[in-house]
Design a protein around this motif. Structure first.
Motif, PDB file in Angstrom:
ATOM      1  N   ASP A 145     -16.480 -14.922 -80.145  1.00 25.81           N
ATOM      2  CA  ASP A 145     -17.521 -13.903 -80.268  1.00 25.81           C
ATOM      3  C   ASP A 145     -18.790 -14.462 -80.926  1.00 25.81           C
ATOM      4  O   ASP A 145     -19.715 -13.714 -81.221  1.00 25.81           O
ATOM      5  CB  ASP A 145     -17.017 -12.695 -81.049  1.00 25.81           C
ATOM      6  N   ALA A 146     -18.823 -15.774 -81.117  1.00 30.25           N
ATOM      7  CA  ALA A 146     -19.977 -16.408 -81.762  1.00 30.25           C
ATOM      8  C   ALA A 146     -20.502 -17.572 -80.924  1.00 30.25           C
ATOM      9  O   ALA A 146     -21.122 -18.489 -81.431  1.00 30.25           O
ATOM     10  CB  ALA A 146     -19.594 -16.889 -83.160  1.00 30.25           C
ATOM     11  N   VAL A 147     -20.216 -17.523 -79.623  1.00 29.55           N
ATOM     12  CA  VAL A 147     -20.771 -18.489 -78.685  1.00 29.55           C
ATOM     13  C   VAL A 147     -21.501 -17.721 -77.587  1.00 29.55           C
ATOM     14  O   VAL A 147     -21.070 -16.643 -77.184  1.00 29.55           O
ATOM     15  CB  VAL A 147     -19.702 -19.435 -78.080  1.00 29.55           C
ATOM     16  N   MET A 162     -11.122 -25.472 -72.813  1.00 27.59           N
ATOM     17  CA  MET A 162     -11.044 -25.906 -74.207  1.00 27.59           C
ATOM     18  C   MET A 162      -9.668 -25.600 -74.782  1.00 27.59           C
ATOM     19  O   MET A 162      -9.081 -26.422 -75.490  1.00 27.59           O
ATOM     20  CB  MET A 162     -12.141 -25.248 -75.038  1.00 27.59           C
ATOM     21  N   GLU A 163      -9.156 -24.417 -74.467  1.00 24.46           N
ATOM     22  CA  GLU A 163      -7.840 -24.024 -74.989  1.00 24.46           C
ATOM     23  C   GLU A 163      -6.721 -24.856 -74.364  1.00 24.46           C
ATOM     24  O   GLU A 163      -5.868 -25.400 -75.072  1.00 24.46           O
ATOM     25  CB  GLU A 163      -7.608 -22.540 -74.718  1.00 24.46           C
ATOM     26  N   ARG A 164      -6.763 -24.983 -73.073  1.00 25.33           N
ATOM     27  CA  ARG A 164      -5.656 -25.666 -72.374  1.00 25.33           C
ATOM     28  C   ARG A 164      -5.733 -27.184 -72.480  1.00 25.33           C
ATOM     29  O   ARG A 164      -4.745 -27.845 -72.758  1.00 25.33           O
ATOM     30  CB  ARG A 164      -5.667 -25.255 -70.906  1.00 25.33           C
ATOM     31  N   ASN A 165      -6.884 -27.761 -72.242  1.00 24.46           N
ATOM     32  CA  ASN A 165      -7.007 -29.217 -72.150  1.00 24.46           C
ATOM     33  C   ASN A 165      -7.348 -29.902 -73.467  1.00 24.46           C
ATOM     34  O   ASN A 165      -7.167 -31.108 -73.585  1.00 24.46           O
ATOM     35  CB  ASN A 165      -8.070 -29.602 -71.123  1.00 24.46           C
ATOM     36  N   MET A 166      -7.866 -29.138 -74.426  1.00 20.98           N
ATOM     37  CA  MET A 166      -8.306 -29.745 -75.677  1.00 20.98           C
ATOM     38  C   MET A 166      -7.588 -29.165 -76.885  1.00 20.98           C
ATOM     39  O   MET A 166      -7.954 -29.443 -78.018  1.00 20.98           O
ATOM     40  CB  MET A 166      -9.818 -29.564 -75.825  1.00 20.98           C
ATOM     41  N   ALA A 167      -6.594 -28.334 -76.639  1.00 19.76           N
ATOM     42  CA  ALA A 167      -5.803 -27.696 -77.690  1.00 19.76           C
ATOM     43  C   ALA A 167      -6.665 -26.920 -78.677  1.00 19.76           C
ATOM     44  O   ALA A 167      -6.315 -26.778 -79.848  1.00 19.76           O
ATOM     45  CB  ALA A 167      -4.941 -28.729 -78.418  1.00 19.76           C
ATOM     46  N   ALA A 168      -7.795 -26.425 -78.198  1.00 16.95           N
ATOM     47  CA  ALA A 168      -8.672 -25.639 -79.073  1.00 16.95           C
ATOM     48  C   ALA A 168      -8.063 -24.265 -79.323  1.00 16.95           C
ATOM     49  O   ALA A 168      -7.470 -23.662 -78.431  1.00 16.95           O
ATOM     50  CB  ALA A 168     -10.053 -25.486 -78.438  1.00 16.95           C
ATOM     51  N   GLU A 169      -8.203 -23.801 -80.541  1.00 16.03           N
ATOM     52  CA  GLU A 169      -7.833 -22.426 -80.863  1.00 16.03           C
ATOM     53  C   GLU A 169      -9.024 -21.552 -80.518  1.00 16.03           C
ATOM     54  O   GLU A 169     -10.144 -21.836 -80.946  1.00 16.03           O
ATOM     55  CB  GLU A 169      -7.545 -22.279 -82.358  1.00 16.03           C
ATOM     56  N   LEU A 170      -8.801 -20.506 -79.763  1.00 15.47           N
ATOM     57  CA  LEU A 170      -9.850 -19.538 -79.453  1.00 15.47           C
ATOM     58  C   LEU A 170      -9.600 -18.327 -80.332  1.00 15.47           C
ATOM     59  O   LEU A 170      -8.533 -17.702 -80.250  1.00 15.47           O
ATOM     60  CB  LEU A 170      -9.812 -19.146 -77.979  1.00 15.47           C
ATOM     61  N   ARG A 171     -10.567 -18.013 -81.193  1.00 21.38           N
ATOM     62  CA  ARG A 171     -10.386 -16.917 -82.140  1.00 21.38           C
ATOM     63  C   ARG A 171     -11.674 -16.119 -82.294  1.00 21.38           C
ATOM     64  O   ARG A 171     -12.765 -16.659 -82.126  1.00 21.38           O
ATOM     65  CB  ARG A 171      -9.997 -17.446 -83.512  1.00 21.38           C
ATOM     66  N   LEU A 172     -11.520 -14.883 -82.687  1.00 22.36           N
ATOM     67  CA  LEU A 172     -12.675 -14.077 -83.077  1.00 22.36           C
ATOM     68  C   LEU A 172     -13.136 -14.565 -84.443  1.00 22.36           C
ATOM     69  O   LEU A 172     -12.319 -15.023 -85.259  1.00 22.36           O
ATOM     70  CB  LEU A 172     -12.307 -12.596 -83.130  1.00 22.36           C
ATOM     71  N   SER A 173     -14.406 -14.449 -84.705  1.00 25.84           N
ATOM     72  CA  SER A 173     -14.957 -14.974 -85.959  1.00 25.84           C
ATOM     73  C   SER A 173     -14.257 -14.394 -87.184  1.00 25.84           C
ATOM     74  O   SER A 173     -14.033 -15.099 -88.165  1.00 25.84           O
ATOM     75  CB  SER A 173     -16.463 -14.730 -86.023  1.00 25.84           C
ATOM     76  N   ASP A 175     -11.239 -13.719 -87.558  1.00 23.53           N
ATOM     77  CA  ASP A 175      -9.884 -14.253 -87.704  1.00 23.53           C
ATOM     78  C   ASP A 175      -9.870 -15.735 -88.068  1.00 23.53           C
ATOM     79  O   ASP A 175      -8.801 -16.347 -88.086  1.00 23.53           O
ATOM     80  CB  ASP A 175      -9.110 -14.066 -86.392  1.00 23.53           C
ATOM     81  N   ILE A 176     -11.028 -16.306 -88.352  1.00 19.52           N
ATOM     82  CA  ILE A 176     -11.112 -17.738 -88.642  1.00 19.52           C
ATOM     83  C   ILE A 176     -11.160 -17.961 -90.134  1.00 19.52           C
ATOM     84  O   ILE A 176     -11.975 -17.388 -90.844  1.00 19.52           O
ATOM     85  CB  ILE A 176     -12.340 -18.365 -87.944  1.00 19.52           C
ATOM     86  N   SER A 177     -10.269 -18.844 -90.586  1.00 18.89           N
ATOM     87  CA  SER A 177     -10.188 -19.190 -91.998  1.00 18.89           C
ATOM     88  C   SER A 177     -10.851 -20.542 -92.245  1.00 18.89           C
ATOM     89  O   SER A 177     -10.756 -21.443 -91.406  1.00 18.89           O
ATOM     90  CB  SER A 177      -8.718 -19.264 -92.416  1.00 18.89           C
ATOM     91  N   PHE A 178     -11.471 -20.675 -93.372  1.00 18.53           N
ATOM     92  CA  PHE A 178     -12.069 -21.951 -93.776  1.00 18.53           C
ATOM     93  C   PHE A 178     -11.231 -22.605 -94.866  1.00 18.53           C
ATOM     94  O   PHE A 178     -11.734 -23.333 -95.708  1.00 18.53           O
ATOM     95  CB  PHE A 178     -13.528 -21.754 -94.210  1.00 18.53           C
TER      96      PHE A 178
END
Length: 184
Positions: A145-147, A162-173, A175-178
């Motif tokens: 939601d931030a792209v 990105m999710e499938r080939n690069m193992a990226a986590e797709l998350r809503l902003s 739900d993202i922890s720093f």
């Protein structure tokens, strides 16, 4: 283990290019997510790195790039996400935030192992940056939601790649922890 860092891609923009009108609506939608990520990363003490095109101005620096964007016709899209005094800045000339920039070195110095990507354009710079982060063995999170995108279908396909080939986590902003990154 390392920590998470926020990478803000190409958000300092005058929107004076061929695809600007298609992009502006998406940027308006993504802006609250980018703003929320900036607030949360700063509150957690996570590094915030703006990586931005130099628009072919090879003598430019981050202050000039910011001022140019703030002087442009879409300053309202730049003001809410402008870098603060603690933000770091890397200038890029191509799509990936890593391509011929010192970003990988900077992230290593900051002990960042997990990069949270936000900004524009999903199907271009965000996609190529996620790939380059992945091949550098960084954990990648994309704040969906931030792209912002130019083409909805291509952006959706890019996120799936990105999710499938690069193992990226797709998350809503929200739900993202720093917090600490998972082990590599």
């Amino acid at each position: 283990m390392g920590r998470a860092g926020l990478i803000v891609i190409d958000m300092l923009n005058t929107y004076e290019h061929d695809d600007a009108e298609a992009l502006v609506a998406s940027v308006r939608t993504a802006l609250p997510g980018v703003t929320a990520l900036l607030e949360r990363a700063r509150a957690a003490g996570a590094p915030v790195v703006y990586v931005n095109d130099n628009f072919g101005r090879w003598r430019s620096h981050h202050g000039e790039i910011l001022q140019t964007a703030l002087s442009g016709p879409r300053a309202d899209l730049v003001e809410p996400i402008a870098p603060d005094e603690e933000s770091l800045f890397v200038v890029k000339a191509r799509h990936s935030v890593f391509y011929e920039t010192p970003l990988a070195y900077l992230l290593k110095q900051l002990d960042v192992r997990r990069v949270v990507l936000c900004g524009q354009v999903t199907e271009q710079c965000v996609l190529y940056s996620a790939l380059d982060a992945h091949i550098r063995h960084l954990d990648v999170v994309v704040a969906t939601d931030a792209v912002a995108h130019i083409d909805t279908e291509l952006a959706d396909a890019a996120l799936r790649m990105m999710e499938r080939n690069m193992a990226a986590e797709l998350r809503l902003s929200g739900d993202i922890s720093f917090q600490e990154a998972r082990s590599a």
